[in-house]
Write a protein that holds these residues in place. Structure first.
Motif, PDB file in Angstrom:
ATOM      1  N   LEU A   2       0.814  -1.212   0.000  1.00 46.02           N
ATOM      2  CA  LEU A   2       0.000   0.000   0.000  1.00 46.02           C
ATOM      3  C   LEU A   2       0.849   1.265   0.000  1.00 46.02           C
ATOM      4  N   ALA A   3       2.108   1.147   0.465  1.00 44.32           N
ATOM      5  CA  ALA A   3       2.959   2.346   0.564  1.00 44.32           C
ATOM      6  C   ALA A   3       3.352   2.876  -0.821  1.00 44.32           C
ATOM      7  N   ASP A   4       3.501   1.968  -1.810  1.00 47.88           N
ATOM      8  CA  ASP A   4       3.936   2.374  -3.153  1.00 47.88           C
ATOM      9  C   ASP A   4       2.826   2.048  -4.152  1.00 47.88           C
ATOM     10  N   PRO A   5       2.172   3.065  -4.763  1.00 47.85           N
ATOM     11  CA  PRO A   5       1.090   2.793  -5.719  1.00 47.85           C
ATOM     12  C   PRO A   5       1.539   1.987  -6.928  1.00 47.85           C
ATOM     13  N   ASP A   6       2.821   2.050  -7.281  1.00 46.85           N
ATOM     14  CA  ASP A   6       3.323   1.321  -8.455  1.00 46.85           C
ATOM     15  C   ASP A   6       3.924  -0.026  -8.094  1.00 46.85           C
ATOM     16  N   HIS A   7       3.745  -0.434  -6.841  1.00 47.46           N
ATOM     17  CA  HIS A   7       4.381  -1.677  -6.384  1.00 47.46           C
ATOM     18  C   HIS A   7       3.944  -2.869  -7.240  1.00 47.46           C
ATOM     19  N   TRP A   8       2.627  -2.961  -7.514  1.00 50.60           N
ATOM     20  CA  TRP A   8       2.115  -4.149  -8.197  1.00 50.60           C
ATOM     21  C   TRP A   8       2.666  -4.288  -9.606  1.00 50.60           C
ATOM     22  N   ILE A   9       2.918  -3.167 -10.284  1.00 55.93           N
ATOM     23  CA  ILE A   9       3.433  -3.253 -11.646  1.00 55.93           C
ATOM     24  C   ILE A   9       4.943  -3.408 -11.659  1.00 55.93           C
ATOM     25  N   SER A  10       5.597  -2.937 -10.591  1.00 61.28           N
ATOM     26  CA  SER A  10       7.064  -3.023 -10.547  1.00 61.28           C
ATOM     27  C   SER A  10       7.550  -4.453 -10.374  1.00 61.28           C
ATOM     28  N   ILE A  11       6.728  -5.323  -9.789  1.00 62.37           N
ATOM     29  CA  ILE A  11       7.157  -6.718  -9.582  1.00 62.37           C
ATOM     30  C   ILE A  11       6.556  -7.642 -10.644  1.00 62.37           C
ATOM     31  N   MET A  12       5.993  -7.053 -11.719  1.00 63.62           N
ATOM     32  CA  MET A  12       5.379  -7.842 -12.783  1.00 63.62           C
ATOM     33  C   MET A  12       6.441  -8.425 -13.709  1.00 63.62           C
ATOM     34  N   HIS A  13       6.207  -9.652 -14.179  1.00 69.18           N
ATOM     35  CA  HIS A  13       7.102 -10.276 -15.145  1.00 69.18           C
ATOM     36  C   HIS A  13       7.055  -9.461 -16.449  1.00 69.18           C
ATOM     37  N   PRO A  14       8.207  -9.135 -17.028  1.00 71.76           N
ATOM     38  CA  PRO A  14       8.215  -8.286 -18.229  1.00 71.76           C
ATOM     39  C   PRO A  14       7.363  -8.844 -19.364  1.00 71.76           C
ATOM     40  N   GLU A  15       7.315 -10.154 -19.506  1.00 71.35           N
ATOM     41  CA  GLU A  15       6.554 -10.737 -20.620  1.00 71.35           C
ATOM     42  C   GLU A  15       5.027 -10.633 -20.417  1.00 71.35           C
ATOM     43  N   ASP A  16       4.624 -10.412 -19.193  1.00 68.03           N
ATOM     44  CA  ASP A  16       3.179 -10.347 -18.900  1.00 68.03           C
ATOM     45  C   ASP A  16       2.674  -8.915 -18.707  1.00 68.03           C
ATOM     46  N   ARG A  17       3.620  -7.933 -18.597  1.00 70.30           N
ATOM     47  CA  ARG A  17       3.243  -6.592 -18.182  1.00 70.30           C
ATOM     48  C   ARG A  17       2.308  -5.915 -19.185  1.00 70.30           C
ATOM     49  N   GLN A  18       2.623  -5.968 -20.494  1.00 65.47           N
ATOM     50  CA  GLN A  18       1.863  -5.233 -21.489  1.00 65.47           C
ATOM     51  C   GLN A  18       0.414  -5.745 -21.596  1.00 65.47           C
ATOM     52  N   ARG A  19       0.262  -7.065 -21.694  1.00 68.23           N
ATOM     53  CA  ARG A  19      -1.107  -7.590 -21.822  1.00 68.23           C
ATOM     54  C   ARG A  19      -1.913  -7.343 -20.552  1.00 68.23           C
ATOM     55  N   LEU A  20      -1.245  -7.325 -19.401  1.00 73.26           N
ATOM     56  CA  LEU A  20      -1.950  -7.038 -18.149  1.00 73.26           C
ATOM     57  C   LEU A  20      -2.464  -5.596 -18.137  1.00 73.26           C
ATOM     58  N   LEU A  21      -1.575  -4.633 -18.554  1.00 64.66           N
ATOM     59  CA  LEU A  21      -1.973  -3.225 -18.561  1.00 64.66           C
ATOM     60  C   LEU A  21      -3.107  -2.985 -19.551  1.00 64.66           C
ATOM     61  N   GLU A  22      -3.052  -3.645 -20.702  1.00 64.06           N
ATOM     62  CA  GLU A  22      -4.113  -3.472 -21.696  1.00 64.06           C
ATOM     63  C   GLU A  22      -5.453  -4.004 -21.173  1.00 64.06           C
ATOM     64  N   GLU A  23      -5.423  -5.180 -20.549  1.00 65.11           N
ATOM     65  CA  GLU A  23      -6.663  -5.748 -20.024  1.00 65.11           C
ATOM     66  C   GLU A  23      -7.188  -4.934 -18.849  1.00 65.11           C
ATOM     67  N   ASP A  24      -6.266  -4.405 -18.036  1.00 64.49           N
ATOM     68  CA  ASP A  24      -6.662  -3.570 -16.901  1.00 64.49           C
ATOM     69  C   ASP A  24      -7.355  -2.303 -17.392  1.00 64.49           C
ATOM     70  N   GLU A  25      -6.789  -1.682 -18.455  1.00 63.19           N
ATOM     71  CA  GLU A  25      -7.385  -0.463 -19.002  1.00 63.19           C
ATOM     72  C   GLU A  25      -8.747  -0.767 -19.626  1.00 63.19           C
ATOM     73  N   ARG A  26      -8.852  -1.873 -20.321  1.00 64.48           N
ATOM     74  CA  ARG A  26     -10.112  -2.212 -20.978  1.00 64.48           C
ATOM     75  C   ARG A  26     -11.236  -2.438 -19.966  1.00 64.48           C
ATOM     76  N   THR A  27     -10.952  -3.213 -18.916  1.00 62.61           N
ATOM     77  CA  THR A  27     -12.006  -3.509 -17.930  1.00 62.61           C
ATOM     78  C   THR A  27     -12.355  -2.289 -17.092  1.00 62.61           C
ATOM     79  N   ASN A  28     -11.376  -1.384 -16.889  1.00 64.19           N
ATOM     80  CA  ASN A  28     -11.695  -0.144 -16.167  1.00 64.19           C
ATOM     81  C   ASN A  28     -12.684   0.709 -16.963  1.00 64.19           C
ATOM     82  N   GLU A  29     -12.528   0.689 -18.294  1.00 61.38           N
ATOM     83  CA  GLU A  29     -13.427   1.482 -19.133  1.00 61.38           C
ATOM     84  C   GLU A  29     -14.780   0.810 -19.320  1.00 61.38           C
ATOM     85  N   SER A  30     -14.795  -0.520 -19.458  1.00 63.46           N
ATOM     86  CA  SER A  30     -16.050  -1.235 -19.750  1.00 63.46           C
ATOM     87  C   SER A  30     -16.792  -1.678 -18.496  1.00 63.46           C
TER      88      SER A  30
END
Length: 782
Positions: free
Chosen positions: A189-217
Motif C-alpha cells: 500500500l505504501a507504493d502505488p506502483d508496487h504491483w506493476i514493478s514486480i510484474m514479469h516483463p513478458e506479462d506486463r503489457q497484456r496485463l496493462l491493456e486488459e486492466d485499461e479495458r475492464t476499467n473502461e467497460s
C-alpha cells in the motif's frame, strides 16, 4: 367517558388541522399515539393493526409498557420520564422491541413529543415506526461482514480492493500477500506502483491493456500472470476481480482475488508436453479425478480419488473393483445404469451422488461426475470424471431438515411434523375397521409463575426434563411433540377406544407425582390434559387438535387432571367466546347501569352510605346480575374498563346528591376486582376520577372481598397507601368466607368489615350465626 368516546375525542383533536390530516393518520404507515403521563394509551392511529396486529380499541386504555419487551422496559420507563420533564418538541428517536398480537416481536423506532401543556393534545405524542426489516438487515450485514472478513483472512489467496477512479491505487491487501509473495500489506500500500514493478516483463503489457479495458467497460477482470516474489521466485497468480457498484449503478471499487496457481501452471506445462487429453481431464477436475480408456480398457486414478475411498495410492491396486465394493447395494444399480446411458450416447455424461463405505467402516457421501469423449465417428474413446467428497454438505442438509421439523429445545417433533404424522395416522384408520387415533393435548399448570420466579433458564430446563419423563410414559411407536411454550402433544395410533387414551393420560399424570430435579433443586409441576379421539372419515388433523385443546382448557379450569372431549365442550367454548364478544360490545356501547343500595344505621334508621351495584342492561335479555357477566369480564380483562366506568358513574352521582342534600352527604361504596386492585396505576386512576367528578376522597369507599384483599395486598401496598392519603376508605366484603386470619386482619388497611350474608341470614334465629356475627363485630371494633 368510554375508551371509544375518548378515542373519538382524540381523533377530533388530531383532525383540527383539517380533514386531510385525519385522512393522513388513517393511511400513514407509522403509528401515532397519545399517552397520558403514566403511559396509558389515550389514542392510537389505525396503523397499529397493520404493524402489531391489535385494533385501536384493544390498545386504547392500556399502558404502553404492556407491549414493550421485558429487556427494554427499563429504558422505556426512563424515556417516558425524560419526556415528561422535557419541554415541547420532538426528542431523539429511541428503539424498542414491541410485542405483536400473535406473540412475536417487532423492532420499532419511537419519536416522543411532550404536548402535555398543549390543551388541544394534553398528552405525550409518540410516532412509532416499524424498523424490523432494517434491524434484521443490519444484523445480516454485520454477520455477512464478519463472515467475509474471517473468510478473507483464512483463504489461501490474496484479496485486494482497488479504486476504479484511480487505476492502480490499491486501498486494501489481505495478509496472505506476505505468505504468497513475501511482501507485507503495508509494503504494497505504501507504493502505488508496487504491483506493476514486480510484474514479469513478458506479462506486463497484456496485463496493462486488459486492466485499461475492464476499467473502461466495467467487465469482470480475469487473468493469469507472473509476479516477482521477495525471495526471488516467479509466482504464477490467477487474478479475478469484479467491479462492485452501488444501488444506482455507480462504480464503488474493484474487489479482486489473487490465487497462487504456480503448481497448476507447472503441471499444465507438463501435461501439454505429454498428452493433450490430460489437459481436458484437468479442466473438469475438482478433487479426485480419473480417466478410463475405452479402447484399451486402462484406467488412471488420481491420488485424491484413492484417498476419498480410504485407500493408499502407493499400493497400486485396481480401484474399479474396490470402488464398486464400496457402494451401498441400493445405490450401485442406478450408478451402473448412468454409465451405460453415457456410453450408449443417450446422455453426454452423468452427475450422481451416492454413499460409499470405506475399508475402515466409515460412511462417506460422494458426488461422481463424468463426460464421454468421442471420436470423429461418434464412438466413445474415453470417459473422464471426478469424485467429490460431499459428506459435510449432506450432513448439514440432514441437520437443517431435522431442525425444520423438530423443537430446538427438547428435540421433539414440532407442530409441522406432528400434524403430518397425525394426518397419516388418520388416513391409516380408514384401512383398519374400528381402529382410531387419540390426541392428548397438555400443558403445565402455572408454568408462567415458574418462569417469573426462577427465570426462563430454569423454565427451559424444566421443559427438557418434562419431555424426558413424558417419553418414559409412552410407547416407542407413540409420537410426542412440543408446540412451543409449555404445550406438549401426544399421538396414540391404533387404539381400540377411549380407555387406551385415558390409561396413558393417567400414567402421565402419575408420572408428574414425583419432583423434577433441576440442578440440585426439587420442583413439582402439574399438567392438564385434553383427550380427543378420531378417525379418517370424521376428523381432520386440525379438528382433532382443536378438540383436544378445548378439552385441555376445560380440565385446567376444573383442576381435574384430564378431560375427554365431547361436542358440548366446543359449544360451551363458542358460547363463552360469543358472550365475551357481547360483553366487549357492551363496554363500548355503555350498556352497564349502576343501581344504588342504601347502607342503613340500624339504631337511627338513617342512611350511612350507598353501595353501587352494576347491572348489564342486555338488549335481548334485560338486566343481568353481576354473577352472570363478572366472571367473563375478569377472565377477558374487560373488568378493568368496566370497573373504571362504574367508579366514575358512582362518584358523579354521589357528587350530584351532595349538591342536592348538602347537610347530609353520604359516601358511596364501589366494588373493586382483583385485576383492578393489582394494577400499578390504581391510585392514579382513582385520583383522576375524583378530580373529574369533584368528589372528595373521604366520600369514596372501595369494597374488596377478603380473598382478593389478601391476594394482592403484598404486591400493591404503595397504591393502597396513596389512596388512604387521599381520604379513600376500604371495606372488606364477604368477611368470614376467605382467610379470616387474625394476622391478615391485623395487616389489612380496612375501615370496615362486611360480614358475609351466609352468617347474617341466621342472625337472631340461629345461635351459631348470631355468635359468629357478634364475635366478628367485637373483633372489628377491637
Amino acid at each position: 367517558m368510554s375508551p371509544k368516546e375518548n378515542r373519538k375525542g382524540d381523533d377530533e383533536a388530531l383532525g383540527k388541522g383539517g380533514g386531510s390530516f385525519g385522512s393522513l393518520l388513517r393511511h400513514v404507515l407509522d403509528v401515532v399515539a397519545i399517552l397520558d403521563a403514566d403511559g396509558t394509551v389515550r389514542y392510537v392511529s389505525p396503523a397499529v393493526e397493520a404493524m402489531l396486529g391489535y385494533t385501536p380499541e384493544e390498545v386504547t386504555g392500556t399502558r404502553v409498557f404492556h407491549y414493550v419487551h421485558p429487556e427494554d422496559l427499563e429504558r422505556a420507563l426512563e424515556a417516558l420520564a425524560e419526556t415528561l420533564v422535557t419541554p415541547a418538541g420532538a426528542l431523539p428517536p429511541m428503539e424498542f422491541r414491541a410485542r405483536c398480537a400473535d406473540g412475536s416481536w417487532r423492532h420499532v423506532e419511537v419519536v416522543r413529543n411532550n404536548r402535555l401543556d398543549d390543551p388541544a393534545v394534553a398528552g405525550v405524542v409518540i410516532n412509532v415506526r416499524d424498523v424490523t426489516e432494517r434491524k434484521e438487515a443490519e444484523a445480516r450485514r454485520r454477520e455477512a461482514e464478519e463472515k467475509y472478513r474471517n473468510l478473507v483472512e483464512r483463504l489461501p489467496a490474496i484479496v485486494y480492493v482497488q479504486q476504479p477512479t484511480e487505476p492502480g491505487r490499491t486501498t486494501y491487501v489481505s495478509p496472505q500477500n506476505e505468505a504468497i509473495l513475501g511482501y507485507s500489506p503495508e509494503e504494497c500500500l505504501a507504493d502505488p506502483d508496487h504491483w506493476i514493478s514486480i510484474m514479469h516483463p513478458e506479462d506486463r503489457q497484456r496485463l496493462l491493456e486488459e486492466d485499461e479495458r475492464t476499467n473502461e467497460s466495467g467487465d469482470d477482470f480475469a487473468m493469469e500472470y507472473r509476479q516477482f516474489a521477495k525471495d526471488g521466485r516467479w509466482v504464477w497468480l490467477r487474478d479475478e476481480a469484479t467491479l462492485v457498484r452501488d444501488e444506482g449503478g455507480e462504480p464503488l471499487y474493484w474487489l479482486g482475488v489473487q490465487t497462487d496457481v504456480t503448481q497448476r501452471k507447472e503441471a499444465e506445462e507438463a501435461l501439454r508436453r505429454s498428452e493433450a487429453s490430460l489437459a481436458e481431464s484437468q479442466r473438469i477436475a475438482h478433487l479426485g479425478t480419473w480417466e478410463w480408456d475405452l479402447v484399451t480398457g486402462e484406467v488412471w486414478w488420481s491420488e485424491e480419488t484413492y484417498r476419498i475411498h480410504g485407500l493408499d495410492p502407493d499400493e497400486g491396486m485396481d480401484l474399479r473393483q474396490k470402488a464398486e465394493e464400496a457402494f451401498f447395494p441400493e445405490d450401485l444399480p442406478r450408478y451402473r445404469r448412468k454409465i451405460e446411458e453415457a456410453l450408449s450416447g443417450e446422455v453426454e455424461g452423468y452427475d450422481h451422488e451416492h454413499r460409499i463405505r470405506r475399508p475402515d467402516g466409515e460412511v462417506r457421501w460422494v458426488r461422481s461426475q463424468a463426460e464421454v469423449v468421442r471420436g470423429e465417428g461418434g464412438g466413445p474413446l474415453r470417459m473422464i470424471g471426478t469424485v467429490h467428497d460431499v459428506t459435510e454438505r449432506k450432513v448439514l442438509e440432514e441437520r437443517l431438515e431435522h431442525q425444520a421439523f423438530h423443537d430446538p429445545l427438547t428435540d421433539l417433533p414440532n407442530r409441522r411434523l406432528f400434524l403430518d404424522r397425525l394426518g397419516q395416522a388418520l388416513r391409516r384408520t380408514g384401512r383398519k375397521k374400528g381402529r382410531k387415533v387419540a390426541v392428548l393435548f397438555m400443558d403445565l399448570d402455572d408454568f408462567k409463575s415458574i418462569n417469573d420466579s426462577l427465570g426462563h433458564e430454569a423454565g427451559d430446563l424444566l421443559l427438557v426434563v418434562v419431555a424426558q419423563r413424558l417419553r418414559r410414559s409412552l410407547r416407542p411407536e407413540d409420537t410426542l411433540a412440543r408446540f412451543g411454550g409449555d404445550e406438549f402433544v401426544v399421538l396414540l395410533e391404533d387404539v381400540d377406544g377411549l380407555e387406551d387414551a385415558v390409561r396413558v393420560a393417567e400414567r402421565i399424570i402419575e408420572g408428574f407425582g414425583g419432583p423434577f430435579v433441576l440442578e440440585g433443586r426439587e420442583l413439582y409441576a402439574r399438567t392438564s390434559i385434553g383427550i380427543a379421539l378420531g378417525k379418517d372419515r370424521t376428523e381432520r388433523p386440525e379438528d382433532l387438535m382443536r378438540n383436544a385443546d378445548t378439552a385441555m382448557y376445560i380440565a385446567k379450569g376444573e383442576g381435574s387432571g384430564y378431560k375427554v372431549f365431547d361436542p358440548a365442550m366446543y359449544k360451551r367454548a363458542i358460547d363463552r367466546l360469543l358472550a365475551e364478544n357481547d360483553l366487549r360490545r357492551a363496554v363500548e356501547r355503555g350498556e352497564f347501569v349502576v343501581h344504588y343500595q342504601p347502607i342503613v344505621d340500624l339504631q337511627t334508621g338513617g342512611v350511612r352510605a350507598l353501595e353501587a351495584l352494576v347491572r348489564w342492561d342486555y338488549p335481548q335479555r334485560g338486566l343481568l346480575d353481576p354473577h352472570v357477566f363478572v366472571p367473563i369480564a375478569e377472565a377477558s380483562g374487560l373488568v378493568v374498563p368496566m370497573g373504571r366506568r362504574v367508579l366514575r358513574e358512582a362518584c358523579l352521582r354521589a357528587k350530584e346528591w351532595h349538591g342536592e342534600h348538602p347537610h347530609t352527604p353520604v359516601p358511596v361504596s364501589v366494588n373493586l376486582s382483583a385485576e383492578q386492585l393489582s394494577r400499578s396505576d390504581l391510585a392514579l386512576a382513582v385520583e383522576r376520577v375524583l378530580e373529574e367528578t369533584g368528589l372528595e376522597g373521604n366520600y369514596l369507599i372501595l369494597d374488596v372481598t377478603e380473598t382478593v384483599y389478601v391476594k394482592v395486598l403484598e404486591g400493591n401496598t404503595g397504591a393502597l397507601d396513596r389512596l388512604r392519603e387521599m381520604g379513600v376508605k376500604f371495606s372488606i366484603d364477604d368477611f368470614g368466607t376467605g382467610y379470616s386470619s387474625l394476622s391478615y386482619l391485623k395487616s389489612l388497611p380496612a375501615d370496615a368489615l362486611k360480614v358475609d350474608k351466609s352468617f347474617v341470614g341466621g342472625l337472631g334465629e340461629d345461635a351459631k350465626d348470631t355468635a359468629i356475627v357478634r364475635m366478628v363485630i367485637e373483633l372489628a371494633h377491637t
